[in-house]
Design a protein around this motif. Structure first.
Motif, PDB file in Angstrom:
ATOM      1  N   SER A  63       0.865  -1.184   0.000  1.00 28.51           N
ATOM      2  CA  SER A  63       0.000   0.000   0.000  1.00 28.51           C
ATOM      3  C   SER A  63       0.890   1.219   0.000  1.00 28.51           C
ATOM      4  CB  SER A  63      -0.929   0.020   1.223  1.00 28.51           C
ATOM      5  OG  SER A  63      -1.798  -1.092   1.206  1.00 28.51           O
ATOM      6  N   ASP A  64       0.463   2.238  -0.717  1.00 27.56           N
ATOM      7  CA  ASP A  64       1.291   3.434  -0.866  1.00 27.56           C
ATOM      8  C   ASP A  64       0.361   4.637  -0.950  1.00 27.56           C
ATOM      9  OD1 ASP A  64       3.953   4.650  -1.420  1.00 27.56           O
ATOM     10  OD2 ASP A  64       2.991   5.209  -3.303  1.00 27.56           O
ATOM     11  N   ALA A  65       0.581   5.645  -0.084  1.00 29.25           N
ATOM     12  CA  ALA A  65      -0.365   6.753  -0.052  1.00 29.25           C
ATOM     13  C   ALA A  65       0.331   8.061   0.319  1.00 29.25           C
ATOM     14  CB  ALA A  65      -1.491   6.474   0.939  1.00 29.25           C
ATOM     15  N   PRO A  66       0.018   9.132  -0.407  1.00 27.96           N
ATOM     16  CA  PRO A  66       0.422  10.466   0.040  1.00 27.96           C
ATOM     17  C   PRO A  66      -0.581  10.973   1.075  1.00 27.96           C
ATOM     18  CG  PRO A  66      -0.684  10.627  -2.075  1.00 27.96           C
ATOM     19  CD  PRO A  66      -0.640   9.167  -1.721  1.00 27.96           C
ATOM     20  N   ILE A  67      -0.115  11.763   2.025  1.00 27.08           N
ATOM     21  CA  ILE A  67      -0.984  12.295   3.074  1.00 27.08           C
ATOM     22  C   ILE A  67      -1.053  13.813   2.926  1.00 27.08           C
ATOM     23  CG2 ILE A  67      -1.321  12.524   5.561  1.00 27.08           C
ATOM     24  CD1 ILE A  67       0.143   9.904   5.920  1.00 27.08           C
ATOM     25  N   TYR A  68      -2.272  14.316   2.722  1.00 27.77           N
ATOM     26  CA  TYR A  68      -2.512  15.746   2.547  1.00 27.77           C
ATOM     27  C   TYR A  68      -3.330  16.279   3.724  1.00 27.77           C
ATOM     28  CZ  TYR A  68      -1.106  15.051  -2.329  1.00 27.77           C
ATOM     29  OH  TYR A  68      -0.418  14.749  -3.468  1.00 27.77           O
ATOM     30  N   ALA A  69      -3.289  17.605   3.887  1.00 24.45           N
ATOM     31  CA  ALA A  69      -4.103  18.253   4.904  1.00 24.45           C
ATOM     32  C   ALA A  69      -5.518  18.456   4.375  1.00 24.45           C
ATOM     33  CB  ALA A  69      -3.498  19.599   5.283  1.00 24.45           C
ATOM     34  N   ARG A  70      -6.503  18.375   5.267  1.00 24.91           N
ATOM     35  CA  ARG A  70      -7.901  18.612   4.891  1.00 24.91           C
ATOM     36  C   ARG A  70      -8.441  19.890   5.514  1.00 24.91           C
ATOM     37  NH1 ARG A  70     -10.394  18.349   1.968  1.00 24.91           N
ATOM     38  NH2 ARG A  70     -12.355  17.322   2.444  1.00 24.91           N
ATOM     39  N   THR A  71      -7.523  20.654   6.146  1.00 23.62           N
ATOM     40  CA  THR A  71      -7.907  21.926   6.731  1.00 23.62           C
ATOM     41  C   THR A  71      -6.757  22.914   6.574  1.00 23.62           C
ATOM     42  OG1 THR A  71      -8.792  22.979   8.725  1.00 23.62           O
ATOM     43  CG2 THR A  71      -7.046  21.362   9.033  1.00 23.62           C
ATOM     44  N   ASN A  72      -7.056  24.200   6.695  1.00 23.67           N
ATOM     45  CA  ASN A  72      -6.049  25.251   6.533  1.00 23.67           C
ATOM     46  C   ASN A  72      -5.490  25.679   7.882  1.00 23.67           C
ATOM     47  OD1 ASN A  72      -6.622  25.272   3.749  1.00 23.67           O
ATOM     48  ND2 ASN A  72      -8.258  26.764   4.034  1.00 23.67           N
ATOM     49  N   GLY A  73      -4.227  26.088   7.872  1.00 27.94           N
ATOM     50  CA  GLY A  73      -3.612  26.567   9.096  1.00 27.94           C
ATOM     51  C   GLY A  73      -2.104  26.547   9.009  1.00 27.94           C
ATOM     52  N   TYR A  74      -1.461  26.389  10.166  1.00 27.89           N
ATOM     53  CA  TYR A  74      -0.006  26.341  10.259  1.00 27.89           C
ATOM     54  C   TYR A  74       0.395  25.063  10.983  1.00 27.89           C
ATOM     55  CZ  TYR A  74      -0.307  31.267   9.017  1.00 27.89           C
ATOM     56  OH  TYR A  74      -0.587  32.445   8.367  1.00 27.89           O
ATOM     57  N   LEU A  75       1.504  24.476  10.547  1.00 27.48           N
ATOM     58  CA  LEU A  75       1.941  23.235  11.191  1.00 27.48           C
ATOM     59  C   LEU A  75       2.419  23.552  12.601  1.00 27.48           C
ATOM     60  CD1 LEU A  75       2.327  20.187  10.681  1.00 27.48           C
ATOM     61  CD2 LEU A  75       4.715  20.672  10.221  1.00 27.48           C
ATOM     62  N   LYS A  76       1.763  22.926  13.552  1.00 24.79           N
ATOM     63  CA  LYS A  76       2.094  23.150  14.954  1.00 24.79           C
ATOM     64  C   LYS A  76       3.232  22.240  15.398  1.00 24.79           C
ATOM     65  CE  LYS A  76      -0.152  23.181  19.490  1.00 24.79           C
ATOM     66  NZ  LYS A  76      -1.446  22.962  20.212  1.00 24.79           N
TER      67      LYS A  76
END
Length: 393
Positions: free
Chosen positions: A82-95
């Protein structure tokens, strides 16, 4: 007395000369006969040699039966199961991020957190709007009930009751809409935390603390992490069309890699595409390989060894027996011991110095080795000796 003596000698010398003459004639005749016989014998030998040289001399061999199973070695690409890219589903700043490249993670493990001040404010506003809508709904409900009670005493008109009921339905819909908006923002707020979708290893981390995270609504979306499941690997192989009928799910296979000389990694053919690629004329098959130790890395090159059963009886011939003619591939055989027969054949696999013949000749056929270009069907030949080589002499 003397005259009588001379006369006697003369009488004896006559027959002697006759004998000498006869002997000379016999000797001359013998010499002539010997010369004629020798010349005749030489001419007969010359005629025989000429006839012999006029018949081509050939070497033959008998085709060798191919093995019931043929191992083919094919190049392959190793891919994670299995191979998957992980994206954000919300806007903001990386904490904060918790796992770097090479880190092994479990399904549901926290990878990173995003600070979403705008989403938080929108959620608070939506909750306030929901409270207002719910208050309006309660008031509309009380008003509608009151008008319904007053209509029984004819204190209000039927129109006033209908207006109150319509206002209740409107405020109820507004409250439901406000509730759904709150749920939407709560879902977005839940996306502040990034979790691993399955067990695997992080192969890429493309963000750092403080980076602006965009879910894609206002610009190009950026991949945060990349995760690959490597406890089991998929190896994709393109099997040539000629071997495709033998490639069946359940077959065993093994891999060899250049960085692990002498080692074999066991695998199993689990599925095929069930379709021939028209561009390459190959069948795509998948071989799964266990990789509990993580020795094999996805993205690498490997060679897959498949032992394919032979579906039909085939034979093996050296390439120097083949004849390329306008009508197709042929071989020359001498099945009656002296006359040539041109036999069309159908080739299978090419092994370099030898080829597989699917049809046309059998094990008992006498095939001519290195046939001359001038050879034609029906021509008489002389077999001088069987030929050695890869086929059965």
């Amino acid at each position: 007395m003397e005259a009588r003596h001379q006369s006697g000698e003369s009488g004896r010398s006559g027959p002697r000369r006759l004998l000498w003459a006869l002997a000379a004639a016999i000797a001359a005749g013998a010499l002539v006969f010997s010369g004629i016989h020798s010349r005749s014998k030489s001419e007969a030998a010359l005629d025989e040699e000429t006839l012999t040289l006029a018949v081509p001399s050939v070497s033959i061999l008998h085709p060798r039966r191919s093995e019931p199973k043929q191992e083919i070695v094919l190049p392959a690409n190793i891919q994670p199961y299995s191979d998957a890219p992980i994206y954000a589903r919300t806007n903001g700043y990386l904490k904060k991020w918790y796992v770097d490249i090479g880190g092994r993670v479990k399904k549901g493990q926290l990878l990173a957190e995003i600070d979403t001040p705008e989403v938080n404010q929108q959620l608070e506003q939506a909750r306030a709007e929901l409270a207002t809508a719910e208050a309006n709904e309660r008031l509309a409900q009380i008003t509608a009930k009151r008008y319904q009670d007053l209509m029984s005493s004819d204190a209000v008109s039927k129109q006033d009751v209908d207006n109150a009921a319509g206002n209740l339905q409107s405020t109820r819909a507004q409250a439901q809409s406000a509730l759904e908006n709150v749920k939407r923002l709560e879902y977005l707020q839940a996306f502040e935390k990034i979790y691993a979708p399955f067990d695997g290893v992080i192969t890429a981390r493309n963000v750092d603390v403080g980076n602006l995270i965009d879910s894609g609504g206002g610009g190009p979306q950026k991949e945060m992490f990349h995760i690959a499941a490597i406890r089991e690997l998929r190896v994709y192989v393109n099997v040539p069309q000629i071997d495709s009928p033998s490639a069946k799910p359940g077959m065993t296979a093994y891999l060899t890699l250049p960085q692990f000389p002498g080692r074999r990694f066991a695998g199993k053919l689990v599925r095929t595409a069930n379709a021939i690629d028209p561009a390459s004329r190959t069948l795509l098959v998948e071989v799964d390989v266990a990789n509990e130790s993580g020795t094999l890395l996805p993205g690498g090159y490997a060679e897959v060894h498949l032992a394919l059963p032979t579906l039909a009886a085939t034979v093996i011939l050296p390439v120097n027996t083949l004849i390329f003619r306008e009508g197709g591939m042929e071989v020359a055989t001498v099945n009656d011991g002296k006359h040539v027969r041109m036999t069309p054949i159908v080739l299978g696999r090419d092994f370099g110095t030898e080829v597989e013949v699917v049809s046309g000749v059998g094990e008992n056929d006498a095939v001519i080795v290195s046939p001359p270009d001038s050879l034609v069907a029906g021509e008489e030949v002389r077999i001088v000796s069987p030929a050695g080589g890869g086929a059965r002499p």
